[in-house]
Design an enzyme around this catalytic site. Structure first.
Site, PDB file in Angstrom:
ATOM      1  CG  HIS A   7     -25.701   4.424   4.531  1.00 22.46           C
ATOM      2  ND1 HIS A   7     -26.625   4.491   3.507  1.00 22.46           N
ATOM      3  CD2 HIS A   7     -25.193   5.681   4.642  1.00 22.46           C
ATOM      4  CE1 HIS A   7     -26.671   5.724   3.031  1.00 22.46           C
ATOM      5  NE2 HIS A   7     -25.815   6.469   3.699  1.00 22.46           N
ATOM      6  N   GLY A   8     -24.192   0.151   5.773  1.00 20.16           N
ATOM      7  CA  GLY A   8     -23.581  -0.708   6.777  1.00 20.16           C
ATOM      8  C   GLY A   8     -24.188  -2.090   6.797  1.00 20.16           C
TER       9      GLY A   8
END
Length: 501
Positions: free
Chosen positions: A328-329
């Protein structure tokens, strides 16, 4: 180009539909696919044209490797080595563009030195189209792919409704649909279903998610600057972000399904009322369903799944969720968020094992136990979203401490206003069927879950209110759509939150 932008709604989408069906009506099926691929590439290039080359390289490389793995192209390389090479190149690309800055920052911090490294702009959708093609390579190695043409493969990767933020589409789900000649003929029912779902998604994004964001953003910004928050402000910020992300992602998912359905294509369900989940495993069966399936099938199970005892299962869950968080990041907040959910899953499994040991029938439940379970799961998810949204670990820690009352319990003067809005949002997500249930008889997406039976009066009420392609529902959706479009025309376009991942 955003789904909620005027140029997409009034120009790109209607023109693409018109020319696609015009070519299909004349029997130019390959021409229709080629046009849709070209339109999808234009849609992607609208954001940042130079990165179109990266997408095109990824498509050519993976199709070539996939063809060799499925024996359509003969190369003097062992299949296993070729698969490793293909996955390595894909991971190298995503690693450079998404994680290089994160790696350099942490090395600099550890060594106490500063390295000159230009900030790398994250290519849009690289996580989605990379993972989608990795699944294709693995399945080609397993002998589970068919003899798809290069044009069909291009459309599988680039089809604009799912290109930017999912769902992560499996080749078995959509590529056979491209061979179905009926999709090239205009179908009024497909258009009506597609427009309705797209409109619902747009309404969720513009009229709910963006408004919730107006309340959530100032709280997290204040935490990032080190301001002392009140107990109520911290909770309201966390809850409004919880709803912002819910309606933003739900809205995008429905707009993607709706836009695809206008072309006669059914995408897999990616979002199924996750805040109604009664445990954290249930949550991950409902939230970002296609990512959860990918992590299960191509990471958790190959690691051993639950086949090697409880300790190994828990370790596999932690590893899977840590990598899911990192997907996700590139930040420690995402890693810890994934790790937290890994711990949640382990605790859930241990709780179930304990109940089995005590002789409980896990298949039986009652309304009050489901309600308590749903509430506990929701609160656990809210704490997780604080890590997910926070700018850094310090601001996340400040938010969590305040929410736990460590910094004292005090209320805000705006409590009454926030309370009313939050109650409305709670009622919306917990009492109202989702769009897939509302339109279930028209099968708007693939892999629809079995609709659970509710109490008689509840079922009867919603059965009477189920969507039909008639004038009444047309007027209702039309009015709400008019309000949403009017809002779009008078406000600044806001990106979907999952565009950042």
């Amino acid at each position: 180009m955003l789904f909620n932008s005027p140029e997409f709604i009034f120009l790109f989408l209607p023109l693409t539909l018109f020319f696609f069906f015009m070519l299909g009506r004349k029997g130019y099926y390959q021409g229709a696919i080629a046009f849709l691929v070209a339109a999808s590439l234009l849609f992607y290039a609208w954001w940042n044209p130079p990165y179109l080359a990266l997408l095109i390289f990824s498509i050519f490389f993976n199709y070539t490797v996939g063809s060799a793995l499925s024996k359509r192209l003969i190369l003097s390389v062992s299949p296993k080595l070729l698969l490793v090479l293909g996955i390595a190149v894909n991971l190298a690309l995503i690693g450079y563009f998404k994680y290089a800055n994160f790696f350099v920052y942490n090395v600099s911090f550890i060594l106490g030195k500063t390295f000159n490294f230009d900030q790398i702009i994250l290519p849009l959708a690289i996580s989605f189209f990379t993972f989608q093609q990795i699944t294709y390579l693995v399945d080609a190695y397993r002998g589970e792919t068919q003899d798809y043409s290069f044009l069909e493969y291009c459309l599988f990767v680039t089809f604009f409704p799912q290109l930017i933020a999912g769902p992560i589409v499996h080749h078995k789900e959509v590529m056979p649909q491209f061979a179905n000649k009926s999709i090239y003929r205009f179908n009024p029912e497909d258009l009506a279903v597609g427009v309705t779902i797209f409109s619902i998604g747009l309404i969720k994004k513009v009229l709910i998610a963006d408004i919730a964001g107006l309340y959530a953003t100032p709280v997290f910004n204040a935490a990032a600057s080190g301001e002392l928050l009140t107990f109520y402000d911290a909770w309201s910020g966390a809850l409004f972000y919880t709803f912002q992300l819910y309606f933003d992602f739900s809205g995008y998912s429905e707009m993607a399904i709706g836009a695809a359905r206008m072309f006669g294509i059914k995408l897999p369900l990616n979002f199924n009322s996750p805040y109604k989940a009664v445990n954290i495993s249930d949550f991950w069966r409902r939230w970002h369903i296609t990512l959860s399936n990918f992590l299960r099938d191509y990471l958790y199970i190959p690691l051993g799944g639950n086949r090697k005892g409880e300790l190994r299962r828990n370790l596999n869950l932690i590893i899977t969720m840590l990598l899911g968080g990192l997907w996700h990041g590139a930040g420690w907040t995402f890693v810890l968020w994934g790790g937290l959910h890994g711990v949640y899953l382990c605790l859930n499994h241990q709780w179930r094992s304990c109940r089995k040991f005590l002789g409980h029938d896990l298949k039986k439940s009652n309304w009050w136990s489901r309600t308590i379970s749903c509430f506990i799961t929701f609160i656990a998810v809210v704490f997780g979203w604080v890590l997910f949204r926070a700018d850094n670990l310090d601001s996340a820690s400040l938010m969590v401490q305040t929410m736990l009352g460590i910094n004292g319990i005090s209320l805000s003067a705006s409590m009454v206003t926030f309370k009313k809005l939050l109650i409305i949002l709670f009622l919306f997500i917990w009492l109202i069927p989702n769009s897939q249930q509302w339109m279930e008889q028209y099968k708007p997406a693939l892999n629809l879950p079995v609709v659970k039976t509710y109490s008689n009066w509840y079922s009867q009420v919603w059965k009477k209110l189920q969507w039909q392609p008639n004038q009444t529902f047309g007027i209702i959706i039309g009015v709400l759509l008019f309000i949403a479009i009017k809002t779009i025309l008078t406000a600044v376009d806001s990106e979907f939150l999952y565009f950042n991942f």
